[in-house]
Design an enzyme around this catalytic site. Structure first.
Site, short mmCIF file in Angstrom:
data_model
loop_
_atom_site.label_atom_id
_atom_site.label_comp_id
_atom_site.label_asym_id
_atom_site.label_seq_id
_atom_site.Cartn_x
_atom_site.Cartn_y
_atom_site.Cartn_z
N HIS A 1 0.55 5.33 6.64
CA HIS A 1 0.39 5.94 5.31
C HIS A 1 0.47 7.45 5.43
O HIS A 1 0.57 7.99 6.53
CB HIS A 1 -0.96 5.53 4.71
CG HIS A 1 -1.02 4.06 4.45
ND1 HIS A 1 -1.77 3.20 5.17
CD2 HIS A 1 -0.36 3.32 3.53
CE1 HIS A 1 -1.61 1.97 4.72
NE2 HIS A 1 -0.73 2.02 3.73
N SER B 1 0.81 -1.21 0.00
CA SER B 1 0.00 0.00 0.00
C SER B 1 0.85 1.27 0.00
O SER B 1 0.34 2.36 -0.27
CB SER B 1 -0.95 0.00 1.19
OG SER B 1 -0.22 -0.11 2.39
N ASP C 1 -4.22 5.98 11.56
CA ASP C 1 -3.24 5.53 10.58
C ASP C 1 -2.04 6.47 10.64
O ASP C 1 -2.09 7.60 10.14
CB ASP C 1 -3.85 5.52 9.17
CG ASP C 1 -2.86 5.04 8.11
OD1 ASP C 1 -1.69 4.77 8.45
OD2 ASP C 1 -3.26 4.93 6.93
#
Ligand SMILES: *[C@@H]1O[C@H](CO)[C@@H](O)[C@H](O)[C@H]1NC(C)=O
Ligand SMILES: *[C@@H]1O[C@H](CO)[C@@H](O)[C@H](O)[C@H]1NC(C)=O
Ligand SMILES: *[C@@H]1O[C@H](CO)[C@@H](O)[C@H](O)[C@H]1NC(C)=O
Ligand SMILES: *[C@@H]1O[C@H](CO)[C@@H](O)[C@H](O)[C@H]1NC(C)=O
Length: 431
Positions: A403, A151, A400
């Site tokens: 990311h 990702s 998160d």
């Protein structure tokens, strides 16, 4: 790998019992759905004297260098520098392109502070220009650029698509796999293809499932889900790393090598650094071998490990609360971030040596580890979900801190990527 929430496979109950040396892995493993990596651009001693020269200067002074390419290129240590405040903001925002994954669209999700959008990376040794979408497309005319990885590869790809879209909107011409993990876009203005291939280990792997809570990796075989298309690729950006922290059993040459965090099973714990090294080696060697067979030219960028910034529990308010970058000396590169990056940079150097003798390969590390480490303010945190505090602060708030928000620090990775490409493809740069 289905994945509604990036956290739906996080092994909460395991984290308390980790072996001491695996402590580095604790926080990221909680969010393991969210990953990727970068590298550094090595500098040879003979280049260091010239580092102050700009790319443009190089172009005009190199008519006689045709055919010698890599040997004479001027390089810059992009990872040595600082974040400086900049008034002008990003090239795009949360609504200008349709390709930002929800969980990283911090603007649309109501992140209130905007300061994180106004920092530029200033390398010590060279001038890093703002991203130039036209130049990027011109260099890639009639070419295919493939992002391969987890990702984090997707995070970098989506930043690139948004920046390129400001001059030429692409068409999505292919999508497959759950969560559209395999996609391809076509920029008809320049006949450029940009694609993404899901491959969180780069080598062959069987991802964990409901019935088996560990991954299986086959370190001597490259993952054919992307590698079988190599004859159609002109440039590849590889970006992996965080999936190596998961529990896994490793195989090499048909034999079980050992495992990482597999209590109750009859395998030896061997950690993941050397496993990671082996996988990168297999990957780069496979590229070299296929170029030799297929006869095409491929340029490879390996994006180095991207650090996370969890300061507290991943599901508590304030898990990555910073709103400003660190100063260069405020945060040292160490621990897992340093080790993973080191493996990648070393294996890129090894591949350069292996690729000599007429193999048409150029390879560099895109060394974003340190510059990204300095950006604790760049993650979605609670804004991985829309308006997380609409009803006040709940007891549990998922964060998160792995990311990156788009727009955000990843845009800088692509600015460096373009700068490297300008060196590689000097003759294609419009004057
Ligand atoms: C680039 O700069 C960083 C930070 O100063 C340093 O640690 C690293 O060794 C340098 N890399 C090279 C290849 O010189
Ligand atoms: C985003 O960019 C578009 C086009 O440049 C502009 O019309 C819009 O107002 C911007 N939105 C925000 C929230 O800045
Ligand atoms: C781009 O992809 C299409 C298939 O979607 C293919 O027909 C075309 O040849 C590709 N062009 C380049 C430059 O790779
Ligand atoms: C573990 O593996 C060793 C060596 O292969 C074997 O001798 C031993 O019986 C195994 N133990 C269990 C519990 O399976």
């Amino acid at each position: 790998m289905d994945s509604k929430s990036p956290f739906n496979d996080q092994p909460q109950s395991l984290t308390k019992k980790f072996l001491p040396w695996t402590l580095y892995a604790l926080l990221p493993i909680a969010i393991i759905r969210l990953y990727f990596y970068p590298t550094i651009l090595p500098i040879s001693p003979s280049d260091q004297l010239h580092q102050k020269s700009s790319i443009i200067t190089t172009t005009s002074s190199s008519p006689s260098q045709e055919g010698k390419r890599a040997d004479v290129e001027i390089e810059c240590n992009y990872s040595h520098g600082k974040w400086v405040h900049e008034k002008v903001g990003p090239l795009y925002n949360g609504t200008t392109c349709g390709t930002i994954k929800d969980g990283q669209n911090c603007m649309r999700h109501g992140r209130p502070d905007m300061g994180y959008l106004h920092w530029r990376w200033r390398p010590e040794q060279c001038n890093l220009p703002r991203f130039e979408p036209h130049t990027f497309l011109q260099i890639l005319r009639n070419k295919h650029l493939a992002f391969v990885g987890d990702s984090m590869a997707r995070n970098q790809l989506e930043s690139l698509l948004c920046m390129l879209s400001t001059v030429s909107p692409p068409d999505l011409v292919y999508h497959a796999g759950d969560d559209d993990k395999f996609r391809r876009w076509h920029f008809s203005s320049h006949n450029v293809n940009v694609s993404i291939y899901w491959s969180p280990f780069l080598v062959k792997g069987i991802e964990k499932s409901e019935t088996r809570n560990y991954n299986q990796l086959f370190l001597d075989s490259v993952d054919e889900r992307w590698a079988s298309d190599m004859d159609q690729m002109d440039m590849i950006v590889l970006s992996v790393g965080h999936w190596y922290l998961h529990p896994a059993v490793y195989f090499d040459g048909g034999l079980a090598l050992g495992c990482h965090y597999c209590p109750g099973q009859n395998y030896t714990e061997i950690g993941f650094y050397e496993v990671f090294r082996k996988a990168i080696k297999t990957t780069l060697n496979s590229i070299i071998e296929r170029i030799a067979v297929n006869g095409n030219e491929i340029n490879v960028i390996l994006t180095t490990f991207s650090p996370h910034h969890f300061e507290g529990e991943w599901d508590k308010f304030g898990a990555c609360p910073k709103t400003r970058p660190y100063e260069e000396n405020e945060k040292k590169l160490e621990g897992m971030d340093e080790e993973m990056r080191r493996v990648e940079v070393e294996e890129v150097e090894a591949a350069k040596t292996n690729a000599k003798q007429g193999v048409r390969l150029r390879v560099e590390a895109l060394d974003i580890t340190k510059l990204s480490l300095l950006r604790p303010d760049g993650h979605p945190g609670p804004y991985m979900y829309a308006f997380p505090f609409a009803n006040g602060i709940a007891e549990r708030v998922q964060n998160d801190c792995v990311h990156w928000c788009l727009p955000g620090p990843v845009d800088t990775w692509n600015e460096i990527l373009l700068d490297v490409m300008k060196r590689w493809y000097k003759n294609l740069i419009p004057t």
